[in-house]
Each structure stands twice: as structure tokens, then as C-alpha cells.
Design a protein around this motif. Sequence first.
Motif, PDB file in Angstrom:
ATOM      1  N   MET A 289       0.304  -0.696   0.000  1.00  0.00           N
ATOM      2  CA  MET A 289       0.000   0.000   0.000  1.00  0.00           C
ATOM      3  C   MET A 289       0.296   0.678   0.000  1.00  0.00           C
ATOM      4  SD  MET A 289      -0.929  -2.497   1.870  1.00  0.00           S
ATOM      5  CE  MET A 289      -0.276  -3.831   2.985  1.00  0.00           C
TER       6      MET A 289
ATOM      7  N   LEU B  84      -3.678  -4.244   1.806  1.00  0.00           N
ATOM      8  CA  LEU B  84      -4.807  -4.691   1.005  1.00  0.00           C
ATOM      9  C   LEU B  84      -4.389  -4.952  -0.405  1.00  0.00           C
ATOM     10  CD1 LEU B  84      -7.955  -2.530   1.708  1.00  0.00           C
ATOM     11  CD2 LEU B  84      -7.189  -4.578   2.776  1.00  0.00           C
ATOM     12  N   LEU B  85      -4.071  -4.023   0.338  1.00  0.00           N
ATOM     13  CA  LEU B  85      -3.895  -3.935  -0.517  1.00  0.00           C
ATOM     14  C   LEU B  85      -3.010  -4.282  -1.288  1.00  0.00           C
ATOM     15  CD1 LEU B  85      -4.210  -1.968   1.539  1.00  0.00           C
ATOM     16  CD2 LEU B  85      -4.133  -2.000   1.568  1.00  0.00           C
TER      17      LEU B  85
ATOM     18  N   GLU C 166     -11.971   3.570   2.903  1.00  0.00           N
ATOM     19  CA  GLU C 166     -12.341   3.771   4.301  1.00  0.00           C
ATOM     20  C   GLU C 166     -12.586   5.239   4.608  1.00  0.00           C
ATOM     21  OE1 GLU C 166      -9.496   1.873   6.901  1.00  0.00           O
ATOM     22  OE2 GLU C 166      -9.435   0.093   5.648  1.00  0.00           O
TER      23      GLU C 166
ATOM     24  N   TYR D 184      -3.523   7.098   5.509  1.00  0.00           N
ATOM     25  CA  TYR D 184      -4.405   6.067   4.965  1.00  0.00           C
ATOM     26  C   TYR D 184      -3.791   4.679   5.175  1.00  0.00           C
ATOM     27  CZ  TYR D 184      -1.563   4.884   0.869  1.00  0.00           C
ATOM     28  OH  TYR D 184      -0.575   4.412   0.045  1.00  0.00           O
ATOM     29  N   SER D 185      -4.627   3.654   5.129  1.00  0.00           N
ATOM     30  CA  SER D 185      -4.120   2.298   5.303  1.00  0.00           C
ATOM     31  C   SER D 185      -4.673   1.331   4.274  1.00  0.00           C
ATOM     32  CB  SER D 185      -4.448   1.774   6.711  1.00  0.00           C
ATOM     33  OG  SER D 185      -5.845   1.698   6.915  1.00  0.00           O
ATOM     34  N   SER D 186      -5.509   1.803   3.359  1.00  0.00           N
ATOM     35  CA  SER D 186      -6.176   0.910   2.413  1.00  0.00           C
ATOM     36  C   SER D 186      -5.810   1.253   0.980  1.00  0.00           C
ATOM     37  CB  SER D 186      -7.693   1.020   2.612  1.00  0.00           C
ATOM     38  OG  SER D 186      -8.388   0.576   1.464  1.00  0.00           O
ATOM     39  N   SER D 187      -5.681   0.225   0.159  1.00  0.00           N
ATOM     40  CA  SER D 187      -5.395   0.437  -1.253  1.00  0.00           C
ATOM     41  C   SER D 187      -6.505   1.188  -1.952  1.00  0.00           C
ATOM     42  CB  SER D 187      -5.200  -0.909  -1.957  1.00  0.00           C
ATOM     43  OG  SER D 187      -3.989  -1.496  -1.591  1.00  0.00           O
ATOM     44  N   TYR D 188      -7.682   1.155  -1.409  1.00  0.00           N
ATOM     45  CA  TYR D 188      -8.799   1.836  -2.058  1.00  0.00           C
ATOM     46  C   TYR D 188      -8.675   3.348  -1.892  1.00  0.00           C
ATOM     47  CZ  TYR D 188     -10.208  -2.967  -2.034  1.00  0.00           C
ATOM     48  OH  TYR D 188     -10.206  -4.330  -2.209  1.00  0.00           O
TER      49      TYR D 188
ATOM     50  N   ALA E 250     -14.561  -4.614   5.099  1.00  0.00           N
ATOM     51  CA  ALA E 250     -13.126  -4.334   5.054  1.00  0.00           C
ATOM     52  C   ALA E 250     -12.694  -3.307   6.092  1.00  0.00           C
ATOM     53  CB  ALA E 250     -12.737  -3.873   3.650  1.00  0.00           C
ATOM     54  N   ALA E 251     -13.452  -2.214   6.238  1.00  0.00           N
ATOM     55  CA  ALA E 251     -13.050  -1.153   7.166  1.00  0.00           C
ATOM     56  C   ALA E 251     -12.973  -1.679   8.597  1.00  0.00           C
ATOM     57  CB  ALA E 251     -14.025   0.018   7.082  1.00  0.00           C
TER      58      ALA E 251
ATOM     59  N   PHE F  63      -9.896  -4.250   9.050  1.00  0.00           N
ATOM     60  CA  PHE F  63      -8.552  -3.700   9.205  1.00  0.00           C
ATOM     61  C   PHE F  63      -8.414  -2.867  10.473  1.00  0.00           C
ATOM     62  CE2 PHE F  63      -8.617  -4.893   4.771  1.00  0.00           C
ATOM     63  CZ  PHE F  63      -7.422  -5.597   4.696  1.00  0.00           C
TER      64      PHE F  63
END
Length: 583
Positions: free
Chosen positions: A1, A9-10, A53, A61-65, A459-460, A463
Motif C-alpha cells: 500500500m 490490502l492492498l 475507508e 491512509y491504510s487501504s489500497s482503495y 473491510a473497514a 482492518f
Amino acid sequence: MKGKKLWPLLLIFVLILAACNSNSSSNEEGGSEAAGEPQKGGELVGAMDTPPEGVFNPIFYSSSYENNILQFTHDGLITQNDKLEFLPSLAKDWDLSEDQTSVTFTLNEGVKWQDGEPFTANDVVFTYKTISDPDYVAAGGIRTDYVVRLKGYQDYSTGKTDKFEGVVADGDNKVTFYFEESNIQALSDASLQIIPEHIFKDIPVKDIPKAPETREAGKVIGTGPFKFAQEVQGEQYVLEKNPDYFDGEPYLDKVTWRVMEQSVILGELESGSVDFVADPNGFPPADYDTVKDMENISIIEQPQFGYQIMGMSINHRSKEDAQAGVIKPEQFVPNKKLQSKEVRQAIAYAVDRQKLIDGLLYGHGDVVNSPIPRNFSAYDEEKPNQYKFDPDKAKELLDGAGYKDTNGDGFREDPEGKEWVLNLNYPKGNQTREKSAPIIKQFLEDVGIKIDLRQPMEAASYFESLEKNNFDWDLYLIGWSLSSTDPDPSGIYGAPAAYNYGRWNNQEAEDLIKKANTPPDALDKDFRDGVFSDWQVKFQDEMPAFILYAPNDLWAHNNRLHGIEPLPYSMLNKTHKWWVSQN
């Protein structure tokens, strides 16, 4: 990520083999070479199967989205090409000192933030000072790996001094990073995306993750080619072009991300309602032939930069440390159910990974046995234990560790004769991963390990639980998209790392990482690769996480989209040069 060091995630979000140049299209007529000169205007719609998220800030941030948005909105001082070489971005050049204790960047002049304010060296200082702040980790920050080698970091991050000396501005257009000692990762450490000082300077660090300037469309400000303009949370995220982008006005007017179930994405792609599906999950391997037969669609397939793992919670943070937002390996609480490395090794032998690849990935993936990406010379595919599928070996190891079926119910009890159940946790969103969970359960139960397969979580929530309160978790499924800037694995597997969700704490492994990163010996590439080889052997022996498979990236786009130059870890590269045919 994806300034991309660790993207969960990512992730994670790395495979060099012939991978960097192995992009294949199902319809070669869709290539930009046949499309003529780039045209201005037009819009694109991209699809992702899981909503972000909501933390649209490069340092939190911590998510690939989220990264799907940030790749369009923010820049770092430097970027990379498909060979993972560093290239200029916000910085036009740099000077690395001979002993690698400092690196000075000269910034491009005239760069502006998307609200019109000038970008300066002070923004760089502010970004790294914020990550070094005593409140950063407690606020949920997980990118300390970028700052731990900076001069004076320890004293500043612990509040012993309020003088930040790791990154220093010299006027508006020069900034120098200073390190405690020679730093083999100097450029990697300086590659993070930058945030604006004028936006965040009056917001306490502890409040930045929840601030509107981090979370709300129209208030998130970067230097990138597109502005985060509008959103319908969980459904749609709209990016509008930044006409003043320093590297040239984008051809496209707008890019919209739509969130939809993975099962409907391909129908939307074929109909033209969606133009591309890319990071982080692409489209399912089971649908490869279907997509290949779509006349208006091209496929990009290449080995994925990351991999899917089954993590093992060897230890947990104490509840007090979790509540305080700190990570103190010396206070980790052992998870008795997974303390035996023989048990963890048995789990690895019990799972037929090739069957997962053949059955779920339809052959579009590989078995790998090292967490260091294959794009790096440090990757060792021979010495680490390969853990070929061997259920008899798994049973032998479990027997030897004292885990036996003492009551005849088909499942093993622990060495004290008590019931032994491992829970397996996984998130929603990635269909292949969701399908793998019950298959893994069956593999493990076939050797007598009773598994409590928990209901998949959003997902939120998943994680957040991994990061903060997974006090009773044993096994968990996750994807990692790893660092593209350096093979050092400490950002995920180092004992104090925020991403070290399994809370692995092994002194020999820590010593090897330190040795691989300590000059002058570490400045020798062959020496460093050799030490990392030893670390990979140690990782596979200790088995803090079991690498299930490395899928191939399967991205697809409408043939009206041109100018794509994919990297080994992302399709979202040079998006200001993307363009669409208007006729």
C-alpha cells in the motif's frame, strides 16, 4: 500500500521476472500507437469492488482503495519507472552525499497546490515532521518506517526535544534529509507523497485523521493532476482535472471511481458503463476468458507486486498498549495457541497452494516462498523452505509438538489435553480470497486442526480490528502490496512495525534486518542481498505468516482509453497522459 512504501490490502501492495515488460492485451488494436495523437477532453469511469475507508491523506491512509484516489491527487518528490529506478517528480534533481548520510533535493519551481498556494520545501519538512510527531502513531499513523532513520528522530518522536533536524529547508526550492548514519534507503525514505503545510499546520496531529481536510471531497488538497472534487460515500468518487498541474495539463476532464459488487463489474465493462478495472484487485481470474472475448476491451496481465497471506497472530499487543496507540514488542502478549513454530510449519505443509492457484486463480498466479518481492535482486527463491504440500509432514510435526487427537473426535487437543481451536478471519470484497477461506479450513481440518471460520467482516472493520483490537485472533487472510522502493521487509515484519499485525518478535530476524541496513557493509549490494537471503530463510523457518500465492494482476480497460504505462505495482501511472478517443 502504492511515495509508495507500504500499501495494505492492498498491498500492496513486486515481481521482476520478465514481468515489467510482460503486459499483454487481448485486443492489440486498442493500443495507443494505433490511436493517433492524444485528444483533450472526455471522462473515464473506473470500478472498484470495495469502498475506501475515507482517509484521503498520504501519511494516514491504510487501504489500497484510498490509494486509488491518492494516486491521482498527490505527488512525492520522486517517482519510479517500470524498472523501479527513481525518477524526478516534485523534485527535479537530487544530490546524495558520498557517505549517504544526507540527500538534498532541488524542487521544481512554480509547482502549486490545487488551491493555488505555492508548493515549497517547507511542505516537505512539515510532512516528515508530522510523521515524526509524538502523537502520530497514537493517531493511527503507520508510516514511521519513512522517518526512523532521520537524524534526531528518537528524541523528537519521544518528546525529549522539540527541535526537528531530520529534514531541513534551504529556501523555497531546496530541502535536505539528514540521517543518523549512512542510509542505504535514503531515496526510498524520501519518496513519500507530500501534504500541504498551510492546510494542516493549525490542526493538532492527533486530529488530522478525522479532519475534513483529510476526509471530505473538495477539502483534500494535493499537487497531483486531478482534484478530489465530489463523493457519495461508499458509492462514487469524482476526480476533476487540475489544469495547473506542473507536469502538464491532463488530457482527461474527469475520472470517476464507482464502487460496485465484483460480480457486476464485468457486465458494466462490456456495456461501456465502466472504462477500466485496475488496482488493487482487477477482475477475477475465473472471468479471464470472458473478458478476453470482449471486442472492446484489452487486458493487461503481469505478475502481481504483492501476494495473499494467511497471517498468524503469534502475539498480541496488550490492551493497554492498543488503547494508548503504541507498539512495544517487549510487552507483546503471547498467543499460546500459536507459540510453537512446529505448529505454524505444520499449517504451511497442510495447505495445497498450487490447488488454490489452479482452482481459484485458474493458473494466473504463482507460489512464492519469500515476502521480499521478486523484482529485487535480494529475492531468494531457492534457500528458504518451499513448504510443498505434504499433509503427512504436517501431521508428523503436530504429533511431535504434542498436538494429538486424544478423544477420537478427529481433531487434535493441545499438549495439555484441552480443546484446541484456531479461528480464521477474513474480509469481504475480494471474491478469490473469500472463496479460499473455506478451502483452507478444510485443508487444516484434514490434518486434525479444528478451525472456527468466522463470518467475513466489512473491510473497514476488519482492518481496524487488525490494527487495534485483534486480541483473540489466530489466523487471518490479507493481501499485501509491498514497497517498490527497497527490499527491506521491516516495514511489515519488523517487531515494532505497525503493519506487523501478527506481532512477530524474533531477535535473530531483527538483527539480520539491522545488519542488512547498516553501512558500510550494507552499501555493498551483494553483501546486503546475502543478509536478506538469510533473513528469508529465517522467516520461512519461523513462519510468522504463510504466503498463500502471488496472483497475476488482471487489469482491463476499454479500447478508447490510451496512454497507459503500467508499472510493476500499479496501472495508475502518469494519469495526466491518459486520453480517450472522442469518436
